[in-house]
Design a protein around this motif. Structure first.
Motif, PDB file in Angstrom:
ATOM      1  N   PRO A  16       9.425  16.214   6.686  1.00 63.62           N
ATOM      2  CA  PRO A  16       9.080  14.832   7.041  1.00 63.62           C
ATOM      3  C   PRO A  16       9.705  14.459   8.389  1.00 63.62           C
ATOM      4  CG  PRO A  16       9.998  14.934   4.825  1.00 63.62           C
ATOM      5  CD  PRO A  16      10.159  16.280   5.425  1.00 63.62           C
ATOM      6  N   ARG A  17       8.986  13.671   9.163  1.00 67.54           N
ATOM      7  CA  ARG A  17       9.486  13.272  10.479  1.00 67.54           C
ATOM      8  C   ARG A  17      10.703  12.372  10.354  1.00 67.54           C
ATOM      9  NH1 ARG A  17       5.079  12.802  15.041  1.00 67.54           N
ATOM     10  NH2 ARG A  17       7.014  12.830  16.177  1.00 67.54           N
ATOM     11  N   THR A  52       0.834  -1.196   0.000  1.00 64.82           N
ATOM     12  CA  THR A  52       0.000   0.000   0.000  1.00 64.82           C
ATOM     13  C   THR A  52       0.867   1.243   0.000  1.00 64.82           C
ATOM     14  OG1 THR A  52      -0.085   0.030   2.410  1.00 64.82           O
ATOM     15  CG2 THR A  52      -1.861  -1.123   1.282  1.00 64.82           C
ATOM     16  N   ALA A  53       0.349   2.308  -0.531  1.00 72.47           N
ATOM     17  CA  ALA A  53       1.040   3.588  -0.504  1.00 72.47           C
ATOM     18  C   ALA A  53       0.782   4.236   0.850  1.00 72.47           C
ATOM     19  CB  ALA A  53       0.534   4.486  -1.624  1.00 72.47           C
ATOM     20  N   VAL A  54       1.838   4.741   1.467  1.00 71.56           N
ATOM     21  CA  VAL A  54       1.727   5.342   2.791  1.00 71.56           C
ATOM     22  C   VAL A  54       2.038   6.831   2.683  1.00 71.56           C
ATOM     23  CG1 VAL A  54       2.624   5.314   5.142  1.00 71.56           C
ATOM     24  CG2 VAL A  54       2.472   3.194   3.849  1.00 71.56           C
ATOM     25  N   THR A  55       1.196   7.660   3.289  1.00 67.32           N
ATOM     26  CA  THR A  55       1.455   9.091   3.257  1.00 67.32           C
ATOM     27  C   THR A  55       2.561   9.430   4.253  1.00 67.32           C
ATOM     28  OG1 THR A  55      -0.247   9.486   4.914  1.00 67.32           O
ATOM     29  CG2 THR A  55      -0.912   9.677   2.618  1.00 67.32           C
TER      30      THR A  55
END
Length: 64
Positions: A38-39, A21-24
């Motif tokens: 980004p963290r 799955t694509a993760v934001t």
């Protein structure tokens, strides 16, 4: 070289692919500079490299 004796069903392939799955990307605001990044990643602000709100390098590395 071994080859399958029978064709795999579409359902079998679909079961294997369900986990991709694509993760934001989670973004966060830096407490020192106020920039959004980004963290868990170092980021450049005004030519300086910051990580966790602390100055890491005065001169940011060049991107290749």
């Amino acid at each position: 070289m071994p080859n399958p004796k029978r064709r795999h069903s579409q359902q079998r392939s679909a079961k294997r692919r369900t986990h991709y799955t694509a993760v934001t990307v989670t973004l966060t605001k830096d407490s020192t500079t106020g920039e959004i990044h980004p963290r868990h990643r170092a980021h450049v602000s005004e030519g300086k490299l910051y990580y966790k709100g602390k100055l890491v390098a005065e001169k940011a590395p060049l991107k290749a």
